[in-house]
Enzyme design. Structure first.
Site, mmCIF file in Angstrom:
data_model
loop_
_atom_site.group_PDB
_atom_site.id
_atom_site.type_symbol
_atom_site.label_atom_id
_atom_site.label_comp_id
_atom_site.label_asym_id
_atom_site.label_seq_id
_atom_site.Cartn_x
_atom_site.Cartn_y
_atom_site.Cartn_z
ATOM 1 N N ASN A 78 -9.684 -3.282 -2.502
ATOM 2 C CA ASN A 78 -9.956 -2.554 -1.254
ATOM 3 C C ASN A 78 -11.329 -1.929 -1.451
ATOM 4 O O ASN A 78 -11.481 -1.010 -2.251
ATOM 5 C CB ASN A 78 -8.869 -1.503 -1.049
ATOM 6 C CG ASN A 78 -8.945 -0.730 0.246
ATOM 7 O OD1 ASN A 78 -8.237 0.249 0.401
ATOM 8 N ND2 ASN A 78 -9.777 -1.132 1.185
ATOM 9 N N GLN A 103 -13.993 0.211 4.090
ATOM 10 C CA GLN A 103 -14.209 1.576 4.563
ATOM 11 C C GLN A 103 -15.496 2.157 3.974
ATOM 12 O O GLN A 103 -15.915 1.787 2.868
ATOM 13 C CB GLN A 103 -13.040 2.502 4.180
ATOM 14 C CG GLN A 103 -11.819 2.411 5.081
ATOM 15 C CD GLN A 103 -10.816 1.399 4.594
ATOM 16 O OE1 GLN A 103 -10.829 1.006 3.431
ATOM 17 N NE2 GLN A 103 -9.941 0.947 5.480
ATOM 18 N N ASN A 146 -13.563 3.550 9.049
ATOM 19 C CA ASN A 146 -13.190 2.144 8.984
ATOM 20 C C ASN A 146 -14.384 1.257 9.313
ATOM 21 O O ASN A 146 -15.386 1.718 9.866
ATOM 22 C CB ASN A 146 -12.049 1.845 9.962
ATOM 23 C CG ASN A 146 -10.703 2.269 9.426
ATOM 24 O OD1 ASN A 146 -10.482 2.307 8.218
ATOM 25 N ND2 ASN A 146 -9.786 2.592 10.321
ATOM 26 N N CYS A 179 -7.279 7.840 3.112
ATOM 27 C CA CYS A 179 -7.404 6.538 2.454
ATOM 28 C C CYS A 179 -7.127 6.767 0.978
ATOM 29 O O CYS A 179 -7.930 7.377 0.272
ATOM 30 C CB CYS A 179 -8.790 5.937 2.658
ATOM 31 S SG CYS A 179 -9.029 4.379 1.777
ATOM 32 N N ASN A 237 -2.157 9.763 7.488
ATOM 33 C CA ASN A 237 -2.444 8.741 8.488
ATOM 34 C C ASN A 237 -1.136 8.019 8.802
ATOM 35 O O ASN A 237 -0.201 8.041 8.009
ATOM 36 C CB ASN A 237 -3.539 7.774 8.005
ATOM 37 C CG ASN A 237 -3.203 7.119 6.681
ATOM 38 O OD1 ASN A 237 -2.226 7.461 6.018
ATOM 39 N ND2 ASN A 237 -4.016 6.170 6.265
ATOM 40 N N ASN A 288 -1.075 1.788 10.613
ATOM 41 C CA ASN A 288 -1.152 0.849 9.497
ATOM 42 C C ASN A 288 0.232 0.217 9.331
ATOM 43 O O ASN A 288 1.241 0.920 9.372
ATOM 44 C CB ASN A 288 -1.549 1.579 8.209
ATOM 45 C CG ASN A 288 -2.876 2.292 8.341
ATOM 46 O OD1 ASN A 288 -3.933 1.683 8.321
ATOM 47 N ND2 ASN A 288 -2.833 3.618 8.490
ATOM 48 N N ARG A 345 -5.040 -0.349 9.983
ATOM 49 C CA ARG A 345 -5.602 0.048 11.271
ATOM 50 C C ARG A 345 -7.131 -0.001 11.208
ATOM 51 O O ARG A 345 -7.748 0.644 10.370
ATOM 52 C CB ARG A 345 -5.117 1.480 11.574
ATOM 53 C CG ARG A 345 -5.634 2.099 12.833
ATOM 54 C CD ARG A 345 -5.093 3.503 13.017
ATOM 55 N NE ARG A 345 -5.470 4.406 11.935
ATOM 56 C CZ ARG A 345 -5.300 5.729 11.979
ATOM 57 N NH1 ARG A 345 -4.737 6.295 13.033
ATOM 58 N NH2 ARG A 345 -5.652 6.490 10.969
ATOM 59 N N CYS A 400 -3.838 -1.153 -0.163
ATOM 60 C CA CYS A 400 -3.885 0.052 0.666
ATOM 61 C C CYS A 400 -3.095 1.130 -0.058
ATOM 62 O O CYS A 400 -1.869 1.038 -0.170
ATOM 63 C CB CYS A 400 -3.300 -0.220 2.052
ATOM 64 S SG CYS A 400 -3.211 1.244 3.109
ATOM 65 N N GLY A 401 -3.801 2.138 -0.573
ATOM 66 C CA GLY A 401 -3.148 3.183 -1.361
ATOM 67 C C GLY A 401 -2.173 4.005 -0.547
ATOM 68 O O GLY A 401 -1.027 4.222 -0.956
#
Length: 274
Positions: A11, A44, A64, A73, A157, A190, A209, A217-218
């Site tokens: 990522n 990102q 993003n 994030c 998020n 997400n 998203r 994706c953490g």
């Protein structure tokens, strides 16, 4: 402008020091820089800003690739911690930061992994935000001409988590974008596709998203484990295998913060004329 390229399990991020540099990013500029053919290329953009509170070390901003600003994030948080240490902005092993959605504590471990206190998962629909009459462990939703079962949670998020039999064949490319922009998620969402191997091990793919499917994706890994524990299918400590590698998530349940531990990799430093 100086920047670093970093990644957390694939990522990838452009990380910019706004403590010692004056910078401004319009959505148009972010989209241009994010382009992998015409710009730097990233999932990102992470910006390190001075703190707004004397009790904190930095303010952490996330954009993003489509230019939209988001509040959280998890992979980026690990890279943020590694970046401020590498650049000499702090020598602390425990780094306190603010984000759009609250505060985080980032800890550098002895083996140079980063452990992030992600705060307590929030299942309250209004705060996710998610349109529902009341909080449920499992919601039924219509999407792509089918009914799907999912868990919904905020990790700072919004996340929607679906349990699947095989993550390799999951309908990430078709269901992901439909659920991301579903009317029940007013700020979009997400979308995680989780395969439970056993109570301490899951496999996960995430349609993010504003970014699409990413290598890792953490916050999505945290959300999947939180939903799995809420639904009584996972233990308190879980290994999460993502396409880009593995994270370790620990959560003792309601009333406790959730912890994510994983690597953060510095790829290169660069300079770009804006």
């Amino acid at each position: 402008m100086q920047f670093s390229k970093m990644h957390g399990l694939g990522n990838d991020f452009m990380v910019v020091d706004a403590v010692t540099q004056n910078v401004y990013f319009s959505p148009e500029l972010i989209r241009r820089l994010a382009d992998r053919h015409l710009g730097i290329g990233f999932d990102q953009l992470l910006i390190v800003e001075p703190p707004y509170d004397p009790d904190l070390d930095f303010h952490y901003r996330i954009f993003n690739a489509d230019g939209s600003e988001v509040a959280q994030c998890g992979n980026g948080a690990r890279c943020f911690a590694r970046f401020v240490r590498l650049k000499g902005l702090t020598n602390k092993n425990e780094i306190r930061v603010s984000t759009q959605s609250g505060r985080m504590v980032l800890s550098i471990t002895q083996d140079e992994l980063v452990c992030v206190n992600m705060g307590e998962p929030n299942f309250e629909p209004q705060q996710i935000p998610f349109r529902a009459n009341k909080a449920e462990n499992i919601y039924l939703m219509r999407a792509a001409e089918q009914t799907v079962m999912c868990g919904v949670v905020s990790m700072g998020n919004p996340h929607c988590v679906l349990q699947v039999d095989n993550v390799k064949t999951a309908a990430v490319e078709t269901l992901g974008p439909v659920l991301e922009s579903h009317e029940r998620f007013p700020e979009r969402v997400n979308v995680g596709f989780m395969e439970v191997v056993h109570r301490e091990h899951i496999r996960l793919r995430v349609y993010e998203r504003g970014a699409g499917e990413t290598q890792a994706c953490g916050s999505g890994a945290c959300a999947a484990v939180a939903v799995g524990i809420q639904q009584a299918s996972l233990a308190e400590k879980v290994r999460v295998d993502l396409p880009g590698g593995s994270l370790h998530i620990a959560w003792k349940g309601p009333g406790h913060p959730l912890y994510m531990t994983g690597p953060a990799t510095h790829v290169y430093d660069g300079f770009i004329h804006l």
